[in-house]
Design a protein around this motif. Structure first.
Motif, short mmCIF file in Angstrom:
data_model
loop_
_atom_site.label_atom_id
_atom_site.label_comp_id
_atom_site.label_asym_id
_atom_site.label_seq_id
_atom_site.Cartn_x
_atom_site.Cartn_y
_atom_site.Cartn_z
N ARG A 48 91.65 -5.67 -1.83
CA ARG A 48 91.27 -6.24 -0.57
C ARG A 48 92.55 -7.31 -0.61
NH1 ARG A 48 85.82 -6.31 -1.68
NH2 ARG A 48 85.98 -8.57 -2.46
N ARG A 51 95.91 -5.68 0.77
CA ARG A 51 95.81 -5.29 2.11
C ARG A 51 95.68 -6.51 2.86
NH1 ARG A 51 91.45 -1.86 0.15
NH2 ARG A 51 90.08 -3.49 0.71
N ARG A 54 99.58 -7.32 2.81
CA ARG A 54 100.28 -6.37 3.60
C ARG A 54 100.39 -7.04 4.98
NH1 ARG A 54 98.64 -0.54 1.34
NH2 ARG A 54 100.01 -0.86 -0.85
N ARG A 55 99.06 -7.19 5.42
CA ARG A 55 98.71 -7.68 6.86
C ARG A 55 99.57 -9.08 7.07
NH1 ARG A 55 93.44 -5.81 6.17
NH2 ARG A 55 92.84 -7.81 5.52
#
Length: 551
Positions: A48, A51, A54-55
């Motif tokens: 998590r 991710r 990355r966002r």
């Protein structure tokens, strides 16, 4: 520099992503080998986190691009403003040049004016010599003529020659032209001075505009430097915000883990709260009834007590302890006085006598007890002050009718609350489902026919009076007539079926007063009235009066 910073940030982001990806893979492998729940949870958390990073990186890239676009637009706007200022300065300079050209034209006019003045001065310098020559000639002529005849000299002195008139006119014309030239010279001088002042002001304005253009150029450069510093400061703050947000995300994950451990405790507290709410709702449902409701449910309790006792006395159903308990309960609720030797039939008779006597009384024969309404209203209005009227009396907003047609409850301690009202409704519906009313009439008719048959068999000579109603049957129909009167009176007081309820109450009241008269001895009239009572009960059920009163 900005491109170099972006490349450096991209390299750092890829390095972090690579490290996080390796950590996640290692954690998943360890979790798969050991089957440990904590390792799986750590792997999920790292995934998590990867991710989210990355966002965040994508969002940061979009924000940097938007910031560069905004800076570019700001620089373009500054360039446009600078070009506009330069254009206005160039326009002012061109206007100043035009004013300078006009000034040069005024200078040329001044030179021409000076040249004209010199020419006039030269002409004036020549005109005195001409005057002197003409005067000498005139003098010579006069002198020459003086030696002649005296009358001829006198005439020569009184007359002028044409040359003298022409010279005079020429001198007058010259004086006029000189005066006009002087006036024109003064006007041109004033115009020249005004043009010189305007030219001087234009030159000063040009210098001022040049200074403003130079200052604006320096200010534009300063603003560009300030924007660059602000952009760098904004990037630094964004980096600090990202680091702070990562720290907060880790703290939030720890809080989530601790919250999961407290789930069972929260569920238990939720169940306790639901139980408390349910108990509060049950307590709120037990509200105090008003006087009209107490009178209505007292009548219904008498109805239940009478028919339960008749059911036991006539054996209309298997008698058990529950039926006896119901009969005792509703007899006590109605509040009738009992004696030791009373049977179920005598108890039913007493209840019917009480209600029949009350049903034969005129409309609005009883006073309304407003103590319950006043107590509830005062409990509700304790927080709001009530103003007195002109006579100093507090108005009663909850005041209703002061008289009613329903008799009061004989038991002052019943009904107490909504539970008692619900109990009497359940008992009435139980008796209606067993069709006790119809079975009571049929059983009384069977008893009457059996007694008539036995009396005929004992005395064959006696008349057959099996068609006449017995006392119990007449009493039953009196009770039903009183019940119709009470229900229509309650509907009238509740505001249901205006006009119909009033007419029905008056009708059944007159029937009660007629049929309960001791002098009434018409068997056929009793039978016809019994049929009318049955029709009245059907009409009451067709209007749904009892159901609407309950709602």
């Amino acid at each position: 520099a900005s491109t170099h910073d972006e490349r450096a940030r991209a390299r750092h982001a890829r390095a972090r992503e690579g490290g996080d990806a390796r950590d996640a893979r290692d954690a998943r492998r360890r979790g798969a080998r050991r089957g440990d729940d904590e390792s799986r949870a750590a792997a999920a958390i790292l995934g998590r986190r990867e991710r989210r990073r990355r966002r965040r990186r994508d969002a940061r890239t979009r924000r940097d691009r938007a910031g560069r676009e905004r800076c570019g637009r700001a620089r373009e706007g500054d360039g446009e403003r600078f070009a506009t200022r330069r254009a206005s300065a160039a326009k002012s300079a061109s206007e100043a040049r035009e004013r300078g050209k006009k000034g040069n034209e005024w200078m040329d006019a001044r030179q021409r004016l000076k040249f004209g003045e010199r020419e006039r001065e030269r002409g004036e310098a020549r005109s005195p010599n001409r005057g002197r020559t003409a005067g000498g000639e005139r003098a010579t002529t006069t002198t020459t003529g003086g030696g002649g005849n005296g009358r001829t000299s006198a005439q020569g002195q009184g007359m002028r020659s044409p040359d003298d008139d022409a010279a005079a006119r020429e001198s007058e014309r010259r004086r006029e032209s000189e005066r006009a030239a002087r006036e024109e010279n003064a006007r041109l001088r004033e115009a020249l001075e005004e043009a010189e002042r305007k030219a001087k002001a234009s030159a000063e304005m040009v210098v001022e505009l040049q200074e403003r253009v130079r200052a604006l150029r320096e200010e534009n450069v300063g603003e560009a430097r300030v924007l660059t510093r602000l952009e760098a400061q904004l990037r630094r703050r964004e980096h600090e915000f990202e680091a702070h947000r990562e720290m907060l995300s880790s703290q939030l994950e720890a809080a989530i883990y601790s919250a999961n451990e407290r789930d069972n405790e929260a569920l238990a507290r939720y169940q306790e709260a639901r139980d408390e709410v349910r108990a509060a709702k049950m307590a709120a449902s037990q509200y105090v009834l008003d006087d009209a409701q107490r009178r209505e449910f007292s009548l219904k309790a008498g109805w239940c007590a009478r028919y339960f006792n008749l059911m036991i006395a006539l054996g209309l159903a298997p008698i058990d302890e529950d039926i006896k308990q119901e009969a005792e309960t509703w007899t006590w609720a109605f509040g009738i006085a009992l004696e030791k030797d009373d049977t179920h039939a005598s108890i039913a008779r007493k209840i019917g006598d009480v209600l029949i006597e009350a049903g034969a009384k005129p409309v609005a024969s009883y006073e309304v007890d407003t103590s319950l309404v006043t107590a509830s209203a005062s409990a509700m209005d304790t927080e709001e002050p009530v103003e007195n009227d002109e006579n100093g009396v507090q108005p009663d907003e909850h005041a209703g009718p002061t008289h009613t047609s329903l008799p009061p409850s004989l038991n002052p301690s019943w009904p107490r609350n909504f539970r008692d009202a619900l109990g009497v409704e359940i008992a009435m519906r139980y008796l209606a489902s067993r069709r006790i009313e119809e079975r009571v009439v049929v059983s009384l008719a069977d008893v009457r026919r059996a007694s008539a048959i036995s009396s005929i068999s004992r005395n064959a000579a006696s008349e057959d009076d099996s068609s006449a109603l017995s006392d119990d049957e007449i009493h039953e129909f009196h009770f039903r007539r009183a019940w119709l009167r009470f229900m229509w009176a309650r509907a009238r007081e509740a505001g249901m079926d205006a006009g119909v309820a009033d007419e029905r109450e008056e009708h059944w009241l007159s029937e009660m007063q007629t049929m309960t008269n001791p002098n009434m001895r018409q068997p056929l009239r009793f039978k016809r009235d019994a049929l009318a009572v049955d029709k009245g009960l059907k009409e009451l059920r067709a209007f749904l009066v009892e159901s609407r009163l309950w709602r």
